[in-house]
Write a protein that holds these residues in place. Structure first.
Motif, PDB file in Angstrom:
ATOM      1  N   LEU A  49       1.122  36.493 -28.364  1.00 37.24           N
ATOM      2  CA  LEU A  49       2.465  36.371 -27.783  1.00 37.24           C
ATOM      3  C   LEU A  49       3.178  37.720 -27.755  1.00 37.24           C
ATOM      4  N   LEU A  71       1.619  39.767 -25.114  1.00 39.49           N
ATOM      5  CA  LEU A  71       2.003  39.212 -23.814  1.00 39.49           C
ATOM      6  C   LEU A  71       3.387  39.703 -23.398  1.00 39.49           C
ATOM      7  N   LYS A  72       4.312  39.733 -24.327  1.00 36.59           N
ATOM      8  CA  LYS A  72       5.673  40.192 -24.017  1.00 36.59           C
ATOM      9  C   LYS A  72       5.671  41.673 -23.653  1.00 36.59           C
ATOM     10  N   GLN A  81       4.343  41.926 -20.145  1.00 32.04           N
ATOM     11  CA  GLN A  81       5.343  41.469 -19.172  1.00 32.04           C
ATOM     12  C   GLN A  81       6.393  42.529 -18.904  1.00 32.04           C
ATOM     13  N   SER A 128       2.472  34.308 -16.583  1.00 35.59           N
ATOM     14  CA  SER A 128       2.649  34.952 -17.876  1.00 35.59           C
ATOM     15  C   SER A 128       3.862  34.384 -18.620  1.00 35.59           C
ATOM     16  N   LYS A 129       4.943  34.178 -17.899  1.00 36.81           N
ATOM     17  CA  LYS A 129       6.154  33.627 -18.526  1.00 36.81           C
ATOM     18  C   LYS A 129       5.958  32.172 -18.935  1.00 36.81           C
ATOM     19  N   GLU A 165       3.920  32.246 -22.037  1.00 35.98           N
ATOM     20  CA  GLU A 165       4.782  32.644 -23.156  1.00 35.98           C
ATOM     21  C   GLU A 165       5.592  31.453 -23.662  1.00 35.98           C
ATOM     22  N   GLN A 166       6.207  30.733 -22.745  1.00 35.17           N
ATOM     23  CA  GLN A 166       7.026  29.581 -23.129  1.00 35.17           C
ATOM     24  C   GLN A 166       6.187  28.493 -23.804  1.00 35.17           C
ATOM     25  N   GLU A 214       5.311  29.676 -27.402  1.00 33.54           N
ATOM     26  CA  GLU A 214       6.494  29.637 -28.255  1.00 33.54           C
ATOM     27  C   GLU A 214       6.866  28.215 -28.632  1.00 33.54           C
TER      28      GLU A 214
END
Length: 355
Positions: free
Chosen positions: A266, A269-270, A273, A341-342, A345-346, A349
């Motif tokens: 994660l 990934l951020k 992004q 990607s977002k 991520e969500q 999380e």
């Protein structure tokens, strides 16, 4: 973020050898890749196949694109692919295009490369039986039993690395991340996961000559990641729902068994992004792109597998060829990569919070 879109040229007659790869599943096949000496290093040229479903020049772009991202943000060991053209390869292998990609040879001294399918067969007491698996494209593969197996409970570090590679396949929305794509180095006593390879079937790079189809399979990939909405669930037979939710199920098992892997992924990934969203992504041509049709493989299968030249010619006459240049699709690709990607991520999380 820098991508190398240069096209490297070779002649098949200058190769120093061939690398043989044999598929071990229900559908068996042999593949031969020419090996070249490039500045003292052995490099493998992977030609695009005329019989592999949905092959277009953008399969090669996908390999360059994702290998660069995976190397820079998720695993520095990942070998970076390059666009390549190999003259005279079609004389010996007419079912191959002379277009392809170039990548470092993976072999290690005193280490044998085996894939996940072979690993399961070697360890039937601690890994699930996947002997009947079929290599299909345009599906997501189920890794729940594999990740939950006694084998990876007993080899936790390996399980962590397997989980990370599965998460990377979700990032690129790999439509063909089958059990022979994940490789391991087998020594006399040790087993080590190999670098990530084979990034052709990324959803974002498929059907770029048919925008409506590209959008449809991208939306379907989001369902696989996030779960079937109620409106669709009511239309599906109960036993079909897990087929549409394989990525969701894989993700839930990863977060449950390897939360530390999910957390580290994660953060990477951020970082990816932030850089990707602020970058001006360009896909350059440099003489590589030729007119294509996503269904040209049907011609190849008729000609080389069915030995039916009449049908091959009929199909060839019907399939219109489209010149889709990189500048025509780079905005769509960047948008889909960021959106997926977002969403990923969500999804991570949410599951980390709920565990």
């Amino acid at each position: 973020m820098t991508f190398d879109w240069n096209v490297y040229h070779f002649d098949y007659r200058d190769r120093i050898g061939n690398l043989t790869s044999e598929a071990q599943g229900v559908v068996k096949s042999k593949k031969y890749f020419p090996v070249f000496n490039v500045e003292g290093k052995e490099k493998v040229l992977k030609p695009l196949s005329k019989t592999k479903p949905l092959t277009t020049p953008y399969f090669a772009y996908s390999e360059v694109f994702w290998s660069t991202i995976l190397h820079d943000y998720f695993d520095i060991r990942t070998p970076i692919y390059h666009l390549a053209i190999c003259a005279n390869i079609e004389e010996e292998y007419p079912d191959k295009y002379h277009h392809g990609t170039l990548v470092d040879k993976l072999e290690k001294k005193n280490r044998k490369l085996i894939n996940l399918y072979e690993l399961c067969r070697k360890n039937p007491d601690t890994l699930p039986d996947i002997s009947r698996y079929m290599n299909y494209c345009e599906i997501m593969y189920d890794y729940v039993e594999i990740l939950s197996s006694d084998f990876f409970k007993q080899n936790r570090q390996l399980g962590q690395e397997v989980a990370n590679q599965i998460l990377c396949s979700m990032l690129r929305q790999d439509q063909n991340y089958h059990y022979e794509n994940m490789l391991f180095y087998q020594g006399e006593q040790e087993l080590e996961i190999a670098q990530m390879i084979d990034h052709e079937f990324s959803t974002m790079f498929m059907y770029l000559d048919i925008p409506s189809k590209n959008k449809l399979i991208f939306n379907n990939a989001q369902i696989s990641l996030n779960g079937v909405p109620d409106a669709l669930r009511r239309l599906l037979r109960e036993e079909m729902v897990p087929l549409y939710e394989r990525e969701k199920n894989n993700l839930e098992v990863i977060v449950s068994l390897y939360p530390e892997v999910a957390s580290e992924f994660l953060e990477r990934l951020k970082s990816f992004q932030n850089n990707f969203s602020s970058s001006d992504i360009r896909l350059e041509d440099n003489g590589y792109i030729v007119p294509f049709n996503s269904f040209n493989f049907q011609v190849g299968q008729a000609r080389y597998k069915e030995k039916n030249e009449k049908r091959a010619k009929e199909l060839s006459e019907k399939l219109l060829q489209h010149l889709v240049t990189p500048d025509m699709v780079e905005e769509t690709i960047q948008k889909q990569v960021l959106e997926n990607s977002k969403k990923l991520e969500q999804a991570i999380e949410k599951r980390l919070i709920l565990r």
